[in-house]
Design a protein around this motif. Sequence first.
Motif, short mmCIF file in Angstrom:
data_model
loop_
_atom_site.label_atom_id
_atom_site.label_comp_id
_atom_site.label_asym_id
_atom_site.label_seq_id
_atom_site.Cartn_x
_atom_site.Cartn_y
_atom_site.Cartn_z
N TYR A 65 0.85 -1.20 0.00
CA TYR A 65 0.00 0.00 0.00
C TYR A 65 0.88 1.23 0.00
O TYR A 65 1.73 1.40 0.88
CB TYR A 65 -0.91 0.01 1.24
CG TYR A 65 -1.97 -1.04 1.15
CD1 TYR A 65 -3.26 -0.73 0.75
CD2 TYR A 65 -1.68 -2.37 1.44
CE1 TYR A 65 -4.23 -1.70 0.65
CE2 TYR A 65 -2.63 -3.35 1.32
CZ TYR A 65 -3.91 -3.01 0.93
OH TYR A 65 -4.86 -3.98 0.81
N LYS A 95 0.74 -0.10 6.46
CA LYS A 95 -0.30 0.09 7.46
C LYS A 95 -0.16 -0.99 8.50
O LYS A 95 0.22 -2.10 8.20
CB LYS A 95 -1.69 0.01 6.81
CG LYS A 95 -2.01 1.25 6.00
CD LYS A 95 -3.43 1.18 5.50
CE LYS A 95 -3.65 2.21 4.43
NZ LYS A 95 -4.91 2.08 3.77
N ASN A 125 -7.99 -7.95 9.30
CA ASN A 125 -6.76 -7.26 8.96
C ASN A 125 -7.10 -6.05 8.08
O ASN A 125 -7.63 -6.21 6.98
CB ASN A 125 -5.87 -8.24 8.19
CG ASN A 125 -4.59 -7.60 7.71
OD1 ASN A 125 -4.31 -6.44 8.01
ND2 ASN A 125 -3.80 -8.36 6.99
N PRO A 126 -6.84 -4.84 8.57
CA PRO A 126 -7.25 -3.66 7.79
C PRO A 126 -6.46 -3.48 6.50
O PRO A 126 -6.84 -2.69 5.65
CB PRO A 126 -7.01 -2.51 8.76
CG PRO A 126 -6.00 -3.01 9.73
CD PRO A 126 -6.19 -4.48 9.83
N SER A 160 -16.88 -7.29 -0.71
CA SER A 160 -17.00 -5.88 -1.03
C SER A 160 -18.43 -5.53 -1.45
O SER A 160 -19.02 -4.57 -0.96
CB SER A 160 -16.01 -5.56 -2.13
OG SER A 160 -15.88 -4.19 -2.26
N SER A 209 -19.57 0.52 5.85
CA SER A 209 -18.32 1.08 5.31
C SER A 209 -17.19 0.10 5.59
O SER A 209 -17.27 -0.76 6.47
CB SER A 209 -18.02 2.43 5.94
OG SER A 209 -17.53 2.23 7.25
N LYS A 210 -16.12 0.26 4.82
CA LYS A 210 -14.98 -0.63 4.93
C LYS A 210 -14.39 -0.57 6.35
O LYS A 210 -14.07 -1.59 6.95
CB LYS A 210 -13.93 -0.17 3.92
CG LYS A 210 -13.26 -1.28 3.15
CD LYS A 210 -12.49 -0.67 1.99
CE LYS A 210 -11.14 -1.31 1.85
NZ LYS A 210 -10.32 -0.71 0.82
N GLU A 211 -14.29 0.65 6.86
CA GLU A 211 -13.69 0.85 8.18
C GLU A 211 -14.53 0.15 9.25
O GLU A 211 -14.00 -0.52 10.14
CB GLU A 211 -13.57 2.34 8.52
CG GLU A 211 -12.49 3.08 7.75
CD GLU A 211 -12.81 3.26 6.27
OE1 GLU A 211 -14.01 3.29 5.91
OE2 GLU A 211 -11.86 3.35 5.46
N ASP A 212 -15.86 0.33 9.12
CA ASP A 212 -16.75 -0.32 10.06
C ASP A 212 -16.57 -1.82 10.03
O ASP A 212 -16.54 -2.50 11.06
CB ASP A 212 -18.22 0.01 9.71
CG ASP A 212 -18.66 1.29 10.41
OD1 ASP A 212 -17.81 1.88 11.11
OD2 ASP A 212 -19.84 1.68 10.26
N PHE A 224 -14.00 -3.52 9.13
CA PHE A 224 -12.75 -3.95 9.75
C PHE A 224 -12.86 -3.90 11.27
O PHE A 224 -12.32 -4.73 11.99
CB PHE A 224 -11.58 -3.07 9.28
CG PHE A 224 -11.20 -3.32 7.85
CD1 PHE A 224 -11.25 -4.60 7.32
CD2 PHE A 224 -10.79 -2.28 7.03
CE1 PHE A 224 -10.90 -4.83 6.00
CE2 PHE A 224 -10.44 -2.51 5.73
CZ PHE A 224 -10.50 -3.79 5.19
N ALA A 225 -13.58 -2.88 11.76
CA ALA A 225 -13.64 -2.68 13.21
C ALA A 225 -14.59 -3.68 13.87
O ALA A 225 -14.35 -4.14 14.97
CB ALA A 225 -14.06 -1.25 13.50
N LYS A 226 -15.69 -3.98 13.19
CA LYS A 226 -16.75 -4.71 13.89
C LYS A 226 -16.86 -6.19 13.55
O LYS A 226 -17.37 -6.98 14.32
CB LYS A 226 -18.11 -4.04 13.58
CG LYS A 226 -18.23 -2.67 14.24
CD LYS A 226 -19.55 -2.05 13.88
CE LYS A 226 -19.66 -0.63 14.40
NZ LYS A 226 -20.71 0.12 13.72
#
Lengths: 394, 410
Positions: A391, B150, B171-172, B181, B190-193, B195-197
């Motif tokens: 990335y 990251k 794994n983010p 997707s 959302s992608k972030e959500d 990854f978090a949840k």
Amino acid sequence: MLTAARRSTRLTSRLGHQVRAYSIADDADKKCTITLKEDSYTTYMLDSPPPLEFEMTKGELLQMYKDMVTVRRLEMAADALYKAKKIRGFCHLSTGQEAVAVGIEKAIDHDDSVITAYRCHGFAYMRGASVRAIIAELLGKRTGVSYGKGGSMHMFTEGFYGGNGIVGAQVPVGAGLAFAHKYLEQTGKATFALYGDGASNQGQIFEAYNMAKLWDLPCIFACENNKYGMGTAAARSSALTQYYKRGQYIPGLKVNGMDILSVYQGAKFAKEWTTHGKGPLVMEFETYRYGGHSMSDPGTTYRTREEIQYMRSHNDPISGLKAHILELNFATEDELKSVDKAARAMVDKEVALAESDPAPEATAKVLFEDIYVPGTEPPVIRGRIPSEDYYFKN
Amino acid sequence: MNRLLRVIPRARLLHTTPRLYQASNFAMPAMSPTMTEGGIVSWKVKEGDEFSAGDVILEIETDKAQIDVEAADDGVMAKIYKKDGDKDIQVGDTIAVIAEPGDDIKTIDIPAPVESDGKPAPKEEAKEEVKEAPKEEAKAPAPKAPSTPKEAPKTESSSAPSSSGYSAPANPAQTLLPSVSSLLVANGISKEDAFAKIKATGPHGRLLKGDILAYLGKVPEGSPGAVADEINKRSHLDLSNIKPAKKSDAAAPTGAAKAGDAAAPATKAAPEPVIFTSFLDVAHFEPEDQLELQRIVKQAIKLAKYDAVELAKPRRSANVDPDFEAIIGPAKGTKFYDVNVIYPKSTKRALSNGADLYDILSDRKPRKAAVQVPSNTVQVDVTVNDKVPGAEKRAKLFLNRLEYHLTVEE
């Protein structure tokens, strides 16, 4: 490719590798008239060959000598490092063909473009890469001209579009460079697209000929005929070994590539020709390589050792120029010997520096950089497996 | 630019660089990229000989070939360390010392010989260690796998083999699978959500479609973990329950058979041997001569036997391994059937009473008892060895082919 070339030049100058600024003579401007032999040129569809008589200065001659000696030393250093197993992979040496690289470079400007095949160390040096940067490139060091990622076949500097690994593929690219010069109305700029006698049978070369003639591109198709392709004599692989006639509808000029003065005058003529709207020119530099095609070819299975020794002793470009210089009384034998030694000392020193340069860090950042022009990268580049994906931090 | 400086020479060259070498070590060259060591066949120059670039100075041999080594430059052979016939010299070991042409080899400094790894040849053990140490250090970080910039979660490796359901934080730094997707987009996550949840059950914290479905409540919560466990369990070939066969089992027949040879088969209520009988019409051969008839029949039997073997061979297939078949098949030389031929007593022609081969092949009892051999037929009795699996089939194939061979020359 453009960026890579620009950046590597910056790198070399920053590291201060350039040690070529030592001078040769006080009376460097002393002029002399050179008269080439009658058989230096053969023409095809050309009204007249380049003038056989022309003026040169003492400084130019001595510089040519020094550059040729340096290129030879560079190649010998590469050979020794390869045989010591410090250089791995591809390595094609131009020992014996120095006159072509040096002679062409002397005849053109830095603004002109040069592109060649994988036998490119001499051209890279003449186009401004330092010995250290070239050797470091071969050794895979970070200080190499292509940051150690290109190796022997892929060296770039400003105005030098590489070493190219694919046989013959550089020729259409060279035609493209010439087209760029024409399109951008950079009059007076020519492109030398060099290829070997083995590559001259590639179809794409004829495609490039066609477009170059169609659009009258300022492109010089220069065949370095070293008489042997990979393991085979030219006559065994080519139906027409008069490579200067290969252009058919493009005029051709055959040059004695073992005489640097002929090369110089021929290249000068060619540049003049192409940049004055006369369209492309096909040149053939008849030369000879002393070594094998590559490091894995001993070079004696398809020709005799006697032939090589004969060429070394009778036709060597360095000895030839040396004879000229001695004849003109521009330097004594001892002075030229000291030039030899200085070149050797310089190359040895640069090789030692290159060897002591650190190997690149084994990080993903180093691995994935230089794929895209900075600022144009996609967010991610895939590795072999998903966990290797890289990335970019923008 | 330095380019300018280069082209305009200024002062007379007085070169001040000290002579770097008077003599230099000549190392064992690697004449091919794979060569690691070699031997010296012979030196073509002696100490004190001058040579010029391109001359052959020695011949070396590798495990593959004998190669001439050419001089790269003019020079003088100052000293030769390794003599003709020396073997197993590592590439990079000093084998000679070369001086420049014109040097007096008696007075020049001879550099110390060097071994392939850059060490001076003298054996100083203490120094060796010092040299080794930094090498090790330099090597150590090299094999590090390229990591993502990251924060790649460290947990992925530690939690992967953990027992409970294989779920780990996502794994983010992953590229989402298309199925995942699209599922996320369709459900407005959302992608972030995500990854978090959402807990990931894929390898290295990879989110799988099942994880999303479980999160959305479309599949039971535990099922992705169960699937992951199952996959993990089945992805390893478990050979722990396989034991080598006991020797005694295999050896039993040889030992015990002697005594119970008769008893063992007897307990199986010795089945009647299967005999196929075939009457082959040989009238058309006009066998005036018995011997000639016998010769023809014998020849046909030979061919038919061969054919039967060929036809019984398993079809060429990726699933059939001839070596394996050979192991599980009957031992070599095992007889599948015995053939007994009864020739007609006389060569006098008689009408054929039409023994039908169809009957034989369809395993029906011949309609007539084969006691009297009609004069124009040959009786062939094939006794099947019932101890060998597939023998019956083989016998039928044989008969089929025998008939073919006896009629084909009509």
